[in-house]
Write a protein that holds these residues in place. Structure first.
Motif: not given
Ligand SMILES: Nc1ncnc2c1ncn2[C@@H]1O[C@H](COP(=O)(O)OP(=O)(O)OP(=O)(O)O)[C@@H](O)[C@H]1O
Ligand SMILES: NC(=O)c1ccc[n+]([C@@H]2O[C@H](COP(=O)(O)O)[C@@H](O)[C@H]2O)c1
Length: 258
Positions: A138-158
């Motif tokens: 089980s994987v846990t990614f450690l990231l900053g808020f600016d990256t969370l914003e990009r994880v939740l941005a549709p433009r990276y997924y099409g």
């Protein structure tokens, strides 16, 4: 494509590092372990906490993120460098991938972390590769808020629908079973739209928000590079002493890297 997961705890030669990097860059392997802290670093069904970053250079904020108390339940720690970034390309004056690996290794040796190279820009893609390489993990990614914003941005997924499907696979306990520990960063407001998008995953415990130190929240690799380029020694407070020594030895970032 096969991936090699046979790194040992011995020191890494430049030739080996170059060969592993080239293998991942040429698409011959999705993941290469470059260093492990000891030979039995991964138990069965491990919980792995992962710091995926550009490491250009690693700062004390990266370290604070990697060692956040929220990650102490993990069995193993992994520093991950992607040869493809979702947003950035290597610029003149940036540290090369080999120099970044050198700096990751300096931190990894002190903090009992493994180091790996991956060829996946998105976290959904990284989780897929890691779960294939380490079945039952089980994987846990450690990231900053600016990256969370990009994880939740549709433009990276099409688009929205593809993002929803990718995140379902990413977070689902029956699939990639990933988690995110997200550190608030500098001036970014936690009340932003991002948190509304993340609500369901926060409620399910799949995204956890944490704070690193008040000072560390404000550190960035850009601040280090910019300070060096303008001859301002304050950057040395933003990195560990061995990273500072490495940066000076390699004369990194002395030229403006725009
Ligand atoms: N000060 C910080 N507080 C919280 N998270 C951070 C901080 N610095 C970096 N991170 C997180 O660490 C991860 C890797 O960051 P990255 O290597 O891009 O560093 P960076 O300082 O943002 O780089 P750059 O300034 O070159 O854009 C990202 O998820 C980022 O949000
Ligand atoms: N949607 C996503 O999964 C997504 C978006 C932006 C960056 N990333 C990744 O985050 C990591 C850190 O990126 P930065 O160095 O740009 O902060 C990189 O591996 C990058 O490719 C992932």
């Amino acid at each position: 494509m096969a991936s090699s997961l046979t790194a040992t705890a011995s020191s890494l030669s430049r030739t080996t590092a170059t060969a592993l990097l080239s293998k991942v860059q040429r698409g011959l392997s999705p993941l290469e372990l470059v260093y492990v802290p000891h030979d039995n670093w991964l138990p069965q069904r491990p919980r792995i906490s992962i710091l995926d970053a550009s490491f250009n250079p690693p700062t004390i904020a990266h370290l604070a993120l990697a060692t956040t108390p929220a990650s102490t339940a993990a069995d193993a720690r992994l520093f991950l460098l992607s040869v493809r970034n979702a947003d950035k390309v290597l610029k003149p004056g940036d540290a090369t991938h080999l120099q970044r690996l050198d700096m990751m290794l300096l931190l990894a040796r002190r903090h009992r972390a493994a180091v790996a190279l991956i060829d996946e820009p998105t976290f959904a893609g990284k989780a897929r590769v890691l779960c294939t390489a380490f079945p039952g993990a089980s994987v846990t990614f450690l990231l900053g808020f600016d990256t969370l914003e990009r994880v939740l941005a549709p433009r990276y997924y099409g688009g929205e629908a593809l993002m929803a499907a990718a995140l379902d696979t990413f977070f689902s306990p029956a699939q990639d079973n990933a988690r995110i520990v997200c550190a608030r960063r500098g001036a970014v407001s936690p009340e932003s739209q991002t948190l509304a998008r993340a609500e369901r995953f926060v409620a399910d415990g799949r995204i956890e928000l944490v704070d690193i130190g008040e000072a560390e929240q404000t550190y960035s690799s850009t601040a280090v590079r910019d300070a060096i380029a303008r001859g301002d020694d304050s950057w040395k407070q933003l990195v560990t002493p061995d990273i500072a020594e490495y940066i000076m030895g390699e004369k990194l970032y002395v030229a403006v890297n725009e």
